[in-house]
Design a protein around this motif. Structure first.
Motif, short mmCIF file in Angstrom:
data_model
loop_
_atom_site.label_atom_id
_atom_site.label_comp_id
_atom_site.label_asym_id
_atom_site.label_seq_id
_atom_site.Cartn_x
_atom_site.Cartn_y
_atom_site.Cartn_z
N GLN A 177 0.85 -1.19 0.00
CA GLN A 177 0.00 0.00 0.00
C GLN A 177 0.88 1.23 0.00
O GLN A 177 1.69 1.43 0.92
N TYR B 222 -5.88 -0.94 0.14
CA TYR B 222 -6.62 -1.02 1.40
C TYR B 222 -8.07 -1.46 1.22
O TYR B 222 -8.71 -1.93 2.16
N PHE B 223 -8.60 -1.36 -0.02
CA PHE B 223 -9.97 -1.84 -0.26
C PHE B 223 -10.07 -3.36 -0.16
O PHE B 223 -11.18 -3.90 -0.08
N GLU C 72 -13.50 -3.10 6.15
CA GLU C 72 -13.80 -1.67 6.15
C GLU C 72 -13.47 -1.01 7.47
O GLU C 72 -13.07 0.16 7.52
N ARG D 190 -9.75 0.22 7.41
CA ARG D 190 -9.18 0.89 6.23
C ARG D 190 -8.59 2.25 6.58
O ARG D 190 -7.56 2.64 6.03
#
Length: 396
Positions: free
Chosen positions: A248, A317-318, A322, A325
């Motif tokens: 990321q 991060y998706f 959730e 995130r």
């Protein structure tokens, strides 16, 4: 009453008077040091105009008794801030009598007070001089601790590892800017820690790879995600050590680099539209927001917009639950830690050697790790089962 008894009584009275004087002086000095510590956290002096609009301010005191080798200091004033973010680090709840002075010296050093300044304070407290060299020798007990800490066994699993570096002025043969490499992790239960730090002459993907090999050899076998900036070759270096980990790109670093290329009059509107991208609840809506960003700003800032549209590592991060995130794409807690380390190193024009830098950084790392060990990051309890499934799928 005999002369001996009279002399004894006088000596006792004199000792009590001296103790009372020392306790009063200690109280005054400690309160002043804690006020300075709060000023460093708030970044503005008391009554200063600079404090307006910062969102935080001084908020009086609370009182506590504090035990010393000379007796108890009653009603020691501990300063507070309005947001309850300030936790004074200078004075422990109760110091042992046999190492009170050494503990105070180490805590002052850990909060950025120079060895010469500490020597002057100790001289005022005790009337005899502690040289800067003596103070340095006292803090040298940390060197062995640092070596042991660098060799300690590490946890097997980390959900997220952040790699970041900051620069300090360090004297070798000449004064130059050296890199302090930080490896910060969130374990599978959601607790943060500084896994390790290293000092090098400059930041490079090669040195990062060496450091990652080092933590792997000490037990870190499974990592789901690495969060990092765009240093050339860094993602390849990570995958040579942890080939199954996701990458990321740090959104915070990316936003900053983007803003540098946006005209001042457009920054507010551009960042608002950009926020709609990275705060989207899912990847489909993020792509829609990217399309809108492209339509609105593509002609004016083509390279900046393309750097968001064609970099898949910005949106890894998706793939994660959730609830966590925001912990992935925002690094506020790391920024705050870095700010504290920078604040310490900036109190000195340059650090005299690598050991001095290691001591200073180590004291701050230990303070933060102790705090973080009791505070699970929000969202990780909810995400625990999903993260365990991700570990199983990647490392089965």
């Amino acid at each position: 009453m005999t002369n001996d008894n009279t002399n004894t009584t006088k000596n006792l009275d004199l000792n009590q008077t001296l103790n009372d004087f020392l306790i009063g002086l200690l109280k005054q000095t400690m309160e002043r040091l804690m006020q300075e510590e709060l000023t460093n956290v708030l970044q503005y002096e008391k009554y200063s105009y600079d404090g307006r609009g910062t969102g935080n301010s001084r908020n009086g005191f609370y009182y506590r008794d504090y035990e010393t080798r000379y007796g108890t200091i009653h009603d020691l004033k501990i300063p507070r801030d309005r947001n309850n973010e300030f936790n004074q680090q200078l004075i422990p709840p109760y110091a042992r009598r046999d190492d009170w002075l050494e503990s105070l010296i180490i805590r002052m050093y850990a909060n950025g007070v120079s060895t010469r300044e500490i020597a002057n304070i100790i001289e005022k407290l005790y009337g005899n001089s502690y040289s800067a060299t003596t103070i340095s020798n006292i803090t040298d007990v940390a060197i062995d601790e640092v070596e042991k800490w660098h060799k300690r066994d590490l946890k097997k699993r980390y959900s997220i590892i952040y790699i970041d570096a900051l620069h300090v002025k360090l004297r070798r043969t000449t004064v130059d800017s050296d890199a302090v490499y930080f490896i910060l992790g969130i374990d599978e239960d959601g607790y943060r820690e500084v896994i390790d730090f290293f000092i090098g002459t400059n930041e490079s993907a090669y040195v990062w790879e060496e450091n990652l090999h080092a933590i792997k050899s000490r037990g870190v076998e499974q990592v789901l995600l690495f969060v990092m900036d765009g240093l050339a070759g860094l993602d390849e270096a990570v995958h040579r050590v942890y080939p199954k980990a996701e990458i990321q790109r740090c959104i915070v670093h990316k936003i900053r680099s983007s803003i540098k290329n946006i005209r001042k009059k457009d920054i507010s509107a551009f960042t608002t539209d950009l926020k709609a991208v990275y705060e989207s609840p899912n990847m489909e809506l993020a792509k829609n927001a990217l399309d809108e960003l492209n339509q609105k700003w593509g002609k004016s800032y083509r390279k900046v917009v393309d750097s968001w549209c064609y970099d898949d590592q910005l949106f890894t991060y998706f793939l994660f639950p959730e609830s966590i995130r925001k912990c992935i794409y925002t690094t506020n807690w790391i920024e705050r830690f870095n700010k504290e380390v920078r604040r310490l190193t900036k109190t000195k024009d340059s650090l005299p050697n690598e050991d001095a830098c290691s001591k200073l950084v180590y004291f701050k790392v230990i303070q933060y790790n102790e705090i973080w060990s009791t505070k699970k990051l929000r969202g990780f309890a909810m995400a625990y089962d999903d993260l365990q499934e991700m570990f199983s799928l990647k490392y089965s």
